[in-house]
Design a protein around this motif. Sequence first.
Motif, PDB file in Angstrom:
ATOM      1  N   PRO A 177       0.824  -1.210   0.000  1.00  0.00           N
ATOM      2  CA  PRO A 177       0.000   0.000   0.000  1.00  0.00           C
ATOM      3  C   PRO A 177       0.858   1.259   0.000  1.00  0.00           C
ATOM      4  N   ARG A 178       0.404   2.256  -0.736  1.00  0.00           N
ATOM      5  CA  ARG A 178       1.085   3.548  -0.706  1.00  0.00           C
ATOM      6  C   ARG A 178       0.873   4.203   0.654  1.00  0.00           C
ATOM      7  N   HIS A 179       1.613   5.290   0.897  1.00  0.00           N
ATOM      8  CA  HIS A 179       1.583   5.957   2.201  1.00  0.00           C
ATOM      9  C   HIS A 179       0.140   6.297   2.593  1.00  0.00           C
ATOM     10  N   ASN A 180      -0.271   5.878   3.756  1.00  0.00           N
ATOM     11  CA  ASN A 180      -1.603   6.091   4.327  1.00  0.00           C
ATOM     12  C   ASN A 180      -2.700   5.263   3.659  1.00  0.00           C
ATOM     13  N   GLU A 181      -2.398   4.570   2.554  1.00  0.00           N
ATOM     14  CA  GLU A 181      -3.423   3.772   1.883  1.00  0.00           C
ATOM     15  C   GLU A 181      -3.909   2.642   2.779  1.00  0.00           C
ATOM     16  N   ALA A 182      -3.000   1.994   3.487  1.00  0.00           N
ATOM     17  CA  ALA A 182      -3.382   0.873   4.350  1.00  0.00           C
ATOM     18  C   ALA A 182      -4.299   1.334   5.470  1.00  0.00           C
ATOM     19  N   THR A 183      -3.938   2.415   6.139  1.00  0.00           N
ATOM     20  CA  THR A 183      -4.739   2.876   7.272  1.00  0.00           C
ATOM     21  C   THR A 183      -6.106   3.389   6.819  1.00  0.00           C
ATOM     22  N   ARG A 184      -6.174   4.025   5.648  1.00  0.00           N
ATOM     23  CA  ARG A 184      -7.476   4.456   5.126  1.00  0.00           C
ATOM     24  C   ARG A 184      -8.343   3.242   4.806  1.00  0.00           C
ATOM     25  N   ALA A 185      -7.726   2.223   4.189  1.00  0.00           N
ATOM     26  CA  ALA A 185      -8.490   1.017   3.841  1.00  0.00           C
ATOM     27  C   ALA A 185      -9.024   0.337   5.098  1.00  0.00           C
ATOM     28  N   ILE A 186      -8.225   0.297   6.159  1.00  0.00           N
ATOM     29  CA  ILE A 186      -8.670  -0.326   7.406  1.00  0.00           C
ATOM     30  C   ILE A 186      -9.840   0.452   8.009  1.00  0.00           C
ATOM     31  N   THR A 187      -9.729   1.775   8.039  1.00  0.00           N
ATOM     32  CA  THR A 187     -10.819   2.593   8.586  1.00  0.00           C
ATOM     33  C   THR A 187     -12.104   2.406   7.785  1.00  0.00           C
ATOM     34  N   ASN A 188     -12.006   2.400   6.456  1.00  0.00           N
ATOM     35  CA  ASN A 188     -13.185   2.160   5.611  1.00  0.00           C
ATOM     36  C   ASN A 188     -13.824   0.815   5.930  1.00  0.00           C
ATOM     37  N   TYR A 189     -12.984  -0.182   6.078  1.00  0.00           N
ATOM     38  CA  TYR A 189     -13.477  -1.532   6.357  1.00  0.00           C
ATOM     39  C   TYR A 189     -14.169  -1.593   7.714  1.00  0.00           C
ATOM     40  N   LEU A 190     -13.575  -0.954   8.728  1.00  0.00           N
ATOM     41  CA  LEU A 190     -14.135  -1.005  10.078  1.00  0.00           C
ATOM     42  C   LEU A 190     -15.487  -0.311  10.153  1.00  0.00           C
ATOM     43  N   GLU A 191     -15.714   0.689   9.309  1.00  0.00           N
ATOM     44  CA  GLU A 191     -17.000   1.382   9.295  1.00  0.00           C
ATOM     45  C   GLU A 191     -18.132   0.459   8.842  1.00  0.00           C
ATOM     46  N   ALA A 192     -17.789  -0.558   8.049  1.00  0.00           N
ATOM     47  CA  ALA A 192     -18.798  -1.485   7.542  1.00  0.00           C
ATOM     48  C   ALA A 192     -18.799  -2.820   8.273  1.00  0.00           C
ATOM     49  N   GLU A 193     -17.717  -3.133   8.967  1.00  0.00           N
ATOM     50  CA  GLU A 193     -17.571  -4.424   9.655  1.00  0.00           C
ATOM     51  C   GLU A 193     -18.121  -4.306  11.075  1.00  0.00           C
ATOM     52  N   GLN A 194     -19.166  -5.093  11.362  1.00  0.00           N
ATOM     53  CA  GLN A 194     -19.836  -4.998  12.653  1.00  0.00           C
ATOM     54  C   GLN A 194     -19.267  -5.954  13.704  1.00  0.00           C
ATOM     55  N   ASP A 195     -18.392  -6.866  13.292  1.00  0.00           N
ATOM     56  CA  ASP A 195     -17.905  -7.890  14.220  1.00  0.00           C
ATOM     57  C   ASP A 195     -16.648  -7.476  14.979  1.00  0.00           C
TER      58      ASP A 195
END
Length: 607
Positions: A177-195
Amino acid sequence: MTISDVRDRLDELIHGGFEQNGTTLVEALPTIGKSQHIVEWAETTGEDLTIFTARHELYGQYEEWCRERGLDYRILPAFQHECETMGENEPIEVEVNEVYESGITGAELHRNAERYFGEQLPCQRDGRCSYMEKRDFVPENYDVLIGHYLQAHNDDYLEDRYVAFDEFPGDAYFFEPRHNEATRAITNYLEAEQDLPFDTWKRLYYHRGDSEYEDEVEAWKSDLGFYSHKDTRYILQRKPGFHANAPLLTHAALEFDLLDNDWEYATLGSGRRAVRSSEDEWTILNPPPIHRAKSVVALDGTPTVTKWRLILGGDWINHEEVLDTPEEKRHYLEEILGLTIIQTTADSKPYHSGDYVNVDSDGALLESIHEKEGTRSAVITSKAAEELYSASGVDNHIGISEHYNNLIGSNQFKGVQLGSVIGSPHPPEDEAVQRWAALDGESVERQEYEDGTTKRGTYLDFGPFGNALFQDVVHNEILQAVMRFGRTPGKDEPGATVYVHTFWLPDWVIPEKQLQVKTWSDGMNEVVTALQESEKWPSGEWTNKEIAESISIGVRQVSKLMQELDEEGYVAHRRGGRGNAYHWSNIRLDDFSEFGKVEDVSELSRT
């Protein structure tokens, strides 16, 4: 030992490797013929074989070998080569690339084009896309499948087949992942992941070890199977920063442990690993599912076992060498290939960035080779050095040249009998050494002297584990470059002569000669220019005082430089007149070398 003996050994190791259930790494120096012998194995045994290799250009050679042996073969379809949408410069191509780079496969984005793009792709409007059509075949109908390393992720190309990897896949199985791409992807995922009990990257990272969240985190990890690391939800895909591997990144963030050099490391199951540097640079290693294959043989000329083990996702790999002693390897280079290696006494000469390129030293060597051999040398060096040679006139002494990064699969030097390898590749240490060590859970840093200063140059030291990784990039790549010359000598034609202008060669290589390259000083160039531009040129005589009066250095220094020219045979002298002064005359200053001189110091090196 003859070339026939060597190839018989190769055959034995290939057959023995495929007879094992695991993975065997066969080390066979370049030119032994490992690629061709893997096809011969398929012909001899009648077994179904899949070959994964580097570049599309290499497939043609495999096709030819298969045709010669009557084997049914198929080139595996590649999305970016076969899909008509790609390369047409239509606006939708940008969107397709973005979705593909976000982790959605070429096949999946075709099957769900309306979901991702709101419409069918241009390649689908008049029927099926050629790429999708070419994917629709039965692998068991073919003796040999030929494809790129990335296609090893497709189970259909592995199941019930024997698999060969031709040369090291490099970073083919890395997601970076490019700089900050990984952390943005994780935050996006957590907003939709309820578990998971976190809604942002920061909350996850700083509270992942809290006991109150332990049960929820462990439950989420236990449900994360081999394929569920992919998240293809449309609602997430349309958000900036989306990546289908977001669950895998999230898993890594939960598992990271800190190493002594401030890298972080995590194992993610099924051979997958993740590392993160102190500068927030992430690397996810996602190996192919080679357990699906009947057996796997990896072929490499100068391998690093640790990197092969990691890249193929195992904790162990069987390593076999065709030539297993330094003496055998030297015999192969010197007697079978007829290679003559001449090395200079230069230091490491890291030429990757171009900051340390010594144009005068390199020019002196190449000029000397041109004069001695009567022809211009072919050259392998860095891209930065090539550009400097062109600007300085050094390329007047070069036949053809290529840079290290463009050598994979290249055979342009196979008929070249005079070559030079100049400077050493030295990619960023965080990528070439520290990252690979971290993927194995090891901390690696440059070693220091007792006074605390860092070891550099020829004394560069990363410790035993780090040195093995560094040598893979530097020592072995230089040897591979050397062995690209003269790969096809005739019966009555000797092998290539190769000059190596860097310290780094594998320890088992013993050069036939050692040369010392000396560049001319600015003062020497002033003296010669003054003589050639004087009114007495070319047949007059000059005293030290007369020469000094027209340049910026004194009589004493002029005297030393003229004596050096005398020793080199460029001038002669007589003594006479007032003070029994030196009178210098031209002998062959027309031939004065532009950059410097080269001396044979082989005897001095041996003592």
